[in-house]
Design a protein around this motif. Structure first.
Motif, PDB file in Angstrom:
ATOM      1  N   LEU A  82      -4.709  10.502 -10.132  1.00 30.08           N
ATOM      2  CA  LEU A  82      -3.864   9.314 -10.108  1.00 30.08           C
ATOM      3  C   LEU A  82      -4.315   8.304 -11.157  1.00 30.08           C
ATOM      4  CD1 LEU A  82      -1.638   7.622  -8.555  1.00 30.08           C
ATOM      5  CD2 LEU A  82      -3.566   6.626  -7.351  1.00 30.08           C
ATOM      6  N   ARG A  83      -5.590   7.990 -11.172  1.00 31.99           N
ATOM      7  CA  ARG A  83      -6.116   7.016 -12.135  1.00 31.99           C
ATOM      8  C   ARG A  83      -5.966   7.514 -13.566  1.00 31.99           C
ATOM      9  NH1 ARG A  83      -7.913   2.519  -9.877  1.00 31.99           N
ATOM     10  NH2 ARG A  83      -8.638   2.640  -7.727  1.00 31.99           N
ATOM     11  N   ALA A  84      -6.160   8.806 -13.789  1.00 32.77           N
ATOM     12  CA  ALA A  84      -6.004   9.355 -15.142  1.00 32.77           C
ATOM     13  C   ALA A  84      -4.559   9.214 -15.621  1.00 32.77           C
ATOM     14  CB  ALA A  84      -6.436  10.815 -15.166  1.00 32.77           C
ATOM     15  N   ARG A  85      -3.600   9.496 -14.761  1.00 34.09           N
ATOM     16  CA  ARG A  85      -2.192   9.396 -15.155  1.00 34.09           C
ATOM     17  C   ARG A  85      -1.777   7.949 -15.390  1.00 34.09           C
ATOM     18  NH1 ARG A  85       0.993  14.170 -11.858  1.00 34.09           N
ATOM     19  NH2 ARG A  85      -0.546  15.769 -12.362  1.00 34.09           N
ATOM     20  N   LEU A  86      -2.361   7.019 -14.645  1.00 34.86           N
ATOM     21  CA  LEU A  86      -2.023   5.612 -14.842  1.00 34.86           C
ATOM     22  C   LEU A  86      -2.765   5.010 -16.023  1.00 34.86           C
ATOM     23  CD1 LEU A  86      -1.893   4.419 -11.139  1.00 34.86           C
ATOM     24  CD2 LEU A  86       0.031   4.753 -12.709  1.00 34.86           C
TER      25      LEU A  86
ATOM     26  N   MET B 122       0.866  -1.172   0.000  1.00 30.45           N
ATOM     27  CA  MET B 122       0.000   0.000   0.000  1.00 30.45           C
ATOM     28  C   MET B 122       0.904   1.223   0.000  1.00 30.45           C
ATOM     29  SD  MET B 122      -2.966  -1.257  -0.085  1.00 30.45           S
ATOM     30  CE  MET B 122      -4.226  -0.153   0.450  1.00 30.45           C
ATOM     31  N   LEU B 123       0.769   2.041  -1.035  1.00 30.95           N
ATOM     32  CA  LEU B 123       1.576   3.244  -1.172  1.00 30.95           C
ATOM     33  C   LEU B 123       0.714   4.470  -0.924  1.00 30.95           C
ATOM     34  CD1 LEU B 123       3.501   2.394  -4.448  1.00 30.95           C
ATOM     35  CD2 LEU B 123       4.177   1.918  -2.114  1.00 30.95           C
ATOM     36  N   THR B 124       1.330   5.512  -0.405  1.00 28.66           N
ATOM     37  CA  THR B 124       0.666   6.792  -0.231  1.00 28.66           C
ATOM     38  C   THR B 124       1.263   7.768  -1.232  1.00 28.66           C
ATOM     39  OG1 THR B 124       0.340   6.366   2.116  1.00 28.66           O
ATOM     40  CG2 THR B 124       0.162   8.644   1.393  1.00 28.66           C
ATOM     41  N   ILE B 125       0.389   8.403  -2.007  1.00 31.55           N
ATOM     42  CA  ILE B 125       0.807   9.386  -3.002  1.00 31.55           C
ATOM     43  C   ILE B 125       0.255  10.737  -2.559  1.00 31.55           C
ATOM     44  CG2 ILE B 125       0.856   9.977  -5.448  1.00 31.55           C
ATOM     45  CD1 ILE B 125       1.826   7.112  -4.924  1.00 31.55           C
ATOM     46  N   THR B 126       1.127  11.693  -2.308  1.00 34.19           N
ATOM     47  CA  THR B 126       0.658  13.021  -1.928  1.00 34.19           C
ATOM     48  C   THR B 126       0.724  13.945  -3.138  1.00 34.19           C
ATOM     49  OG1 THR B 126       2.877  13.625  -1.173  1.00 34.19           O
ATOM     50  CG2 THR B 126       1.361  12.794   0.487  1.00 34.19           C
ATOM     51  N   GLY B 127      -0.191  14.906  -3.167  1.00 32.01           N
ATOM     52  CA  GLY B 127      -0.199  15.883  -4.258  1.00 32.01           C
ATOM     53  C   GLY B 127      -1.107  15.517  -5.415  1.00 32.01           C
ATOM     54  N   LEU B 128      -1.746  14.339  -5.370  1.00 32.52           N
ATOM     55  CA  LEU B 128      -2.679  13.931  -6.425  1.00 32.52           C
ATOM     56  C   LEU B 128      -3.985  13.450  -5.804  1.00 32.52           C
ATOM     57  CD1 LEU B 128      -0.435  11.737  -8.774  1.00 32.52           C
ATOM     58  CD2 LEU B 128      -1.109  14.106  -9.116  1.00 32.52           C
ATOM     59  N   THR B 129      -5.082  13.753  -6.472  1.00 33.93           N
ATOM     60  CA  THR B 129      -6.360  13.196  -6.054  1.00 33.93           C
ATOM     61  C   THR B 129      -6.503  11.793  -6.647  1.00 33.93           C
ATOM     62  OG1 THR B 129      -7.560  14.016  -7.982  1.00 33.93           O
ATOM     63  CG2 THR B 129      -7.415  15.497  -6.071  1.00 33.93           C
ATOM     64  N   ASP B 130      -7.504  11.047  -6.195  1.00 31.84           N
ATOM     65  CA  ASP B 130      -7.754   9.714  -6.749  1.00 31.84           C
ATOM     66  C   ASP B 130      -7.981   9.786  -8.258  1.00 31.84           C
ATOM     67  OD1 ASP B 130      -7.514   8.396  -4.323  1.00 31.84           O
ATOM     68  OD2 ASP B 130      -9.664   8.443  -3.906  1.00 31.84           O
ATOM     69  N   ASP B 131      -8.758  10.767  -8.699  1.00 32.16           N
ATOM     70  CA  ASP B 131      -9.061  10.899 -10.129  1.00 32.16           C
ATOM     71  C   ASP B 131      -7.810  11.229 -10.942  1.00 32.16           C
ATOM     72  OD1 ASP B 131     -11.732  10.344  -9.670  1.00 32.16           O
ATOM     73  OD2 ASP B 131     -12.302  12.464  -9.522  1.00 32.16           O
TER      74      ASP B 131
END
Length: 92
Positions: A85-89, A74-83
């Protein structure tokens, strides 16, 4: 801050993100392969570096929250929203 579940495969032929899958409980998980071996945290470090580069965020924005000794992390990504994050991936 966003939580990202990852299934890591160390010792691969190349560093790459294989896309989304589901785990045994039916939860979405991102499949990632890295060349580094699971020795002294090398595979975890390679995972964090790959995801930071792919997401376009600083390495300090990606941290390992749980699963340091496990393939499922489980990773924590700061500075991005869920949306975001998913868009970039999804654009890979």
């Amino acid at each position: 801050m966003t939580i990202l579940p990852v299934r890591l495969t160390p010792g691969a032929s190349a560093d790459r993100i294989d896309g989304w899958d589901v785990d045994a409980d039916g939860r979405p998980v991102l499949k990632v392969r890295v060349r580094a071996r699971p020795v002294e945290g090398e595979a975890n470090a390679a995972l964090l570096k790959l995801l930071a580069k792919t997401l376009g965020v600083p390495k300090s924005a990606v941290s390992l929250d749980r699963g340091g000794q496990s393939r499922t992390k489980m990773l924590t990504i700061t500075g991005l929203t869920d949306d975001e994050l998913r868009a970039r991936l999804t654009d890979l």
